[in-house]
Design an enzyme around this catalytic site. Structure first.
Site, PDB file in Angstrom:
ATOM      1  N   CYS A 111       0.810  -1.226   0.000  1.00  0.00           N
ATOM      2  CA  CYS A 111       0.000   0.000   0.000  1.00  0.00           C
ATOM      3  C   CYS A 111       0.844   1.277   0.000  1.00  0.00           C
ATOM      4  O   CYS A 111       0.316   2.367  -0.178  1.00  0.00           O
ATOM      5  CB  CYS A 111      -0.935  -0.010   1.194  1.00  0.00           C
ATOM      6  SG  CYS A 111      -1.886  -1.523   1.295  1.00  0.00           S
ATOM      7  N   HIS A 140      -3.401   6.748   3.236  1.00  0.00           N
ATOM      8  CA  HIS A 140      -3.840   5.462   2.697  1.00  0.00           C
ATOM      9  C   HIS A 140      -5.175   5.092   3.345  1.00  0.00           C
ATOM     10  O   HIS A 140      -5.358   5.255   4.556  1.00  0.00           O
ATOM     11  CB  HIS A 140      -2.762   4.416   3.011  1.00  0.00           C
ATOM     12  CG  HIS A 140      -3.182   3.019   2.741  1.00  0.00           C
ATOM     13  ND1 HIS A 140      -3.816   2.652   1.576  1.00  0.00           N
ATOM     14  CD2 HIS A 140      -3.062   1.873   3.483  1.00  0.00           C
ATOM     15  CE1 HIS A 140      -4.062   1.351   1.614  1.00  0.00           C
ATOM     16  NE2 HIS A 140      -3.620   0.868   2.757  1.00  0.00           N
ATOM     17  N   ASN A 147     -10.169  -0.688   0.998  1.00  0.00           N
ATOM     18  CA  ASN A 147      -8.714  -0.545   0.870  1.00  0.00           C
ATOM     19  C   ASN A 147      -8.282  -1.065  -0.508  1.00  0.00           C
ATOM     20  O   ASN A 147      -8.324  -2.265  -0.762  1.00  0.00           O
ATOM     21  CB  ASN A 147      -8.061  -1.365   1.991  1.00  0.00           C
ATOM     22  CG  ASN A 147      -6.541  -1.325   1.951  1.00  0.00           C
ATOM     23  OD1 ASN A 147      -5.942  -0.870   0.977  1.00  0.00           O
ATOM     24  ND2 ASN A 147      -5.914  -1.816   3.004  1.00  0.00           N
TER      25      ASN A 147
HETATM   26  N1  ACO Z   1     -17.761  -9.417  10.713  1.00  0.00           N
HETATM   27  C1  ACO Z   1     -18.179  -9.709  11.968  1.00  0.00           C
HETATM   28  N2  ACO Z   1     -17.326 -10.024  12.959  1.00  0.00           N
HETATM   29  C2  ACO Z   1     -16.026 -10.049  12.673  1.00  0.00           C
HETATM   30  C3  ACO Z   1     -15.521  -9.765  11.386  1.00  0.00           C
HETATM   31  C4  ACO Z   1     -16.463  -9.446  10.388  1.00  0.00           C
HETATM   32  N3  ACO Z   1     -16.098  -9.139   9.123  1.00  0.00           N
HETATM   33  N4  ACO Z   1     -14.182  -9.866  11.408  1.00  0.00           N
HETATM   34  C5  ACO Z   1     -13.827 -10.189  12.658  1.00  0.00           C
HETATM   35  N5  ACO Z   1     -14.944 -10.313  13.413  1.00  0.00           N
HETATM   36  C6  ACO Z   1     -15.032 -10.670  14.831  1.00  0.00           C
HETATM   37  C7  ACO Z   1     -13.819 -11.424  15.304  1.00  0.00           C
HETATM   38  O1  ACO Z   1     -13.978 -12.807  15.034  1.00  0.00           O
HETATM   39  C8  ACO Z   1     -13.844 -11.120  16.780  1.00  0.00           C
HETATM   40  O2  ACO Z   1     -14.806 -11.944  17.384  1.00  0.00           O
HETATM   41  P1  ACO Z   1     -14.502 -12.580  18.851  1.00  0.00           P
HETATM   42  O3  ACO Z   1     -14.363 -11.391  19.761  1.00  0.00           O
HETATM   43  O4  ACO Z   1     -15.712 -13.391  19.103  1.00  0.00           O
HETATM   44  O5  ACO Z   1     -13.238 -13.357  18.704  1.00  0.00           O
HETATM   45  C9  ACO Z   1     -14.380  -9.693  16.856  1.00  0.00           C
HETATM   46  O6  ACO Z   1     -15.034  -9.454  15.578  1.00  0.00           O
HETATM   47  C10 ACO Z   1     -13.318  -8.655  17.049  1.00  0.00           C
HETATM   48  O7  ACO Z   1     -12.289  -8.894  16.096  1.00  0.00           O
HETATM   49  P2  ACO Z   1     -10.980  -8.030  16.111  1.00  0.00           P
HETATM   50  O8  ACO Z   1     -10.002  -8.621  15.137  1.00  0.00           O
HETATM   51  O9  ACO Z   1     -10.555  -7.817  17.525  1.00  0.00           O
HETATM   52  O10 ACO Z   1     -11.518  -6.660  15.532  1.00  0.00           O
HETATM   53  P3  ACO Z   1     -10.776  -5.282  15.501  1.00  0.00           P
HETATM   54  O11 ACO Z   1     -11.542  -4.304  16.274  1.00  0.00           O
HETATM   55  O12 ACO Z   1      -9.302  -5.427  15.768  1.00  0.00           O
HETATM   56  O13 ACO Z   1     -10.944  -4.877  13.971  1.00  0.00           O
HETATM   57  C11 ACO Z   1      -9.799  -4.788  11.860  1.00  0.00           C
HETATM   58  C12 ACO Z   1     -10.382  -5.671  12.954  1.00  0.00           C
HETATM   59  C13 ACO Z   1     -10.912  -3.955  11.251  1.00  0.00           C
HETATM   60  C14 ACO Z   1      -9.176  -5.676  10.797  1.00  0.00           C
HETATM   61  C15 ACO Z   1      -8.729  -3.859  12.475  1.00  0.00           C
HETATM   62  O14 ACO Z   1      -7.849  -4.588  13.249  1.00  0.00           O
HETATM   63  C16 ACO Z   1      -7.967  -3.110  11.415  1.00  0.00           C
HETATM   64  O15 ACO Z   1      -8.508  -2.345  10.633  1.00  0.00           O
HETATM   65  N6  ACO Z   1      -6.648  -3.270  11.385  1.00  0.00           N
HETATM   66  C17 ACO Z   1      -5.821  -2.588  10.410  1.00  0.00           C
HETATM   67  C18 ACO Z   1      -5.879  -3.267   9.116  1.00  0.00           C
HETATM   68  C19 ACO Z   1      -5.083  -2.495   8.098  1.00  0.00           C
HETATM   69  O16 ACO Z   1      -4.877  -1.326   8.209  1.00  0.00           O
HETATM   70  N7  ACO Z   1      -4.612  -3.182   7.106  1.00  0.00           N
HETATM   71  C20 ACO Z   1      -3.792  -2.520   6.133  1.00  0.00           C
HETATM   72  C21 ACO Z   1      -3.519  -3.484   5.121  1.00  0.00           C
HETATM   73  S1  ACO Z   1      -2.475  -2.669   4.027  1.00  0.00           S
HETATM   74  C22 ACO Z   1      -1.732  -3.775   2.997  1.00  0.00           C
HETATM   75  O17 ACO Z   1      -0.574  -3.643   2.787  1.00  0.00           O
HETATM   76  C23 ACO Z   1      -2.494  -4.889   2.371  1.00  0.00           C
END
Ligand code: ACO
Length: 332
Positions: free
Chosen positions: A114, A254, A284
């Site tokens: 990214c 980003h 994204n």
């Molecule tokens: N729908 C419903 N529930 C979900 C989903 C979904 N799509 N995904 C995860 N959950 C659940 C999980 O299973 C978990 O359930 P549990 O508590 O029963 O175990 C709960 O939701 C909380 O999950 P977390 O992973 O703790 O959620 P979090 O608040 O951390 O959010 C997220 C996750 C959105 C991915 C966040 O961590 C994030 O945005 N991180 C940054 C990602 C990012 O910036 N990526 C860049 C990529 S760039 C590249 O180079 C490709």
């Protein structure tokens, strides 16, 4: 004397097929409410049929060639920031070259996920400043939808497809549009986001099992990394630019997660109206997200030109790239 660089044009292309959060509930256990509140995403554009990342990149490139009024045969380099390709070679840059008729360009791809556009800008700037090139076309194009595990709700809801392009050339006046670039990589965090391309040993050595190519991400670790490190990295780049944070008009980060964008906005004390986000529409789009957000904001009048701006990206690697730029009228 340092050669001044002009950002001559920017543009983007996205597929017309749209998948909403509600659509996703048909294939995974999720909800519009979970996705919106955790990420800000409402829908994403995805490739269909035989559309490709290179195809989107060609369309974005054609737009910026036209806008820049620079003939394709005047382009010295094409740099494609394309981390998700259908094949390792020929490079995406070569395929784009053939389609746009940039017959005099040298072409190569970079992998910085990214941060790809900003890495491309850093390389292009060095090529122009060292008189190795006068004009460089950067194309950031990613088709992440083709590399997602659509049964993994923790990753598949986050991404969309798109392409962006930027033309850089020697300035015809004294103004240097790229005031500073800062590129970083911290390979020790490489396990946060991975997309393995399965290679197979010779079957005479050992039997092979079918493996799939999927994005795997530890979202929590990425989130922590970005909110703790990125603001300081942006401040470093701004310090190099000779401007003060409060003299910069816009922040175009980003588009990975709305909560990350809001955390940056607060920490850097930016007015929310001057922080550009369109994650709700495109999710994204990896390397394409900054040029899509920038071009669209100019087209929609959310960014008024001329202005100054910070572009900042982070991604698998981990890589981070920030630049402080001046944006002229007529670039989008
Ligand atoms: N729908 C419903 N529930 C979900 C989903 C979904 N799509 N995904 C995860 N959950 C659940 C999980 O299973 C978990 O359930 P549990 O508590 O029963 O175990 C709960 O939701 C909380 O999950 P977390 O992973 O703790 O959620 P979090 O608040 O951390 O959010 C997220 C996750 C959105 C991915 C966040 O961590 C994030 O945005 N991180 C940054 C990602 C990012 O910036 N990526 C860049 C990529 S760039 C590249 O180079 C490709």
């Amino acid at each position: 004397m340092s050669i001044p660089i002009k950002i001559a044009a920017i543009g983007f292309q996205v597929p017309s097929t749209v998948v909403t959060n509600d659509d996703l509930t048909k294939i995974i256990d999720t909800s519009d409410e979970w996705i919106r509140t955790r990420t800000g995403i409402e829908r994403r554009h995805v490739l269909s049929g035989n559309e490709t990342a290179v195809g989107m990149g060609i369309k974005a490139a054609e737009k910026v060639i036209k806008k820049s009024k620079i003939d394709a045969d005047k382009i010295d380099f094409i740099i494609a920031a394309a981390s998700v390709e259908t094949h390792a070679y020929p490079s995406s840059a070569c395929e784009i070259q053939a389609a746009v008729g940039a017959v005099n360009a040298a072409c190569f791809d970079i992998t910085a996920a990214c941060s790809g556009l900003i890495y491309g800008m850093g390389i292009a700037r060095a090529l122009i400043k060292s008189e190795s090139a006068k004009t460089v076309l950067i194309v950031a194009t990613d088709a992440v939808s083709r590399c997602l595990d659509w049964t993994d709700r923790t990753s598949c809801v986050l991404f969309g497809d798109g392409a962006g392009a930027m033309m850089l050339t020697v300035s015809d006046d004294e103004q240097d549009d790229i005031l500073a670039v800062d590129l970083k990589a911290e390979g020790q965090y490489g396990n946060f986001i991975k997309m393995p391309i399965p290679g197979k040993n010779c079957p005479l050595v050992e039997p092979n099992e079918e493996e799939k190519m999927f994005v795997k991400m530890d979202g929590k670790e990425v989130y922590k990394y970005v909110v703790t490190k990125l603001p300081g990295y942006i401040e470093e780049c701004v310090a190099k630019s000779g401007l003060k944070m409060n003299e910069i008009d816009y922040l175009i980060p980003h588009q990975a997660n709305m909560r990350i964008i809001e955390a940056l906005e607060k920490r850097l004390e930016f007015n929310p109206e001057n922080v550009i986000s369109n994650i709700q529409e495109y999710a994204n789009t990896s390397a394409a997200s900054i040029p899509i957000a920038l071009t669209e904001a100019i087209e929609q009048g959310k960014i008024k030109l001329p202005c100054s701006a910070i572009l900042t990206g982070f991604g698998a690697g981990m890589t981070v790239g920030t630049t402080v730029v001046k944006l002229r009228e007529g670039i989008a």
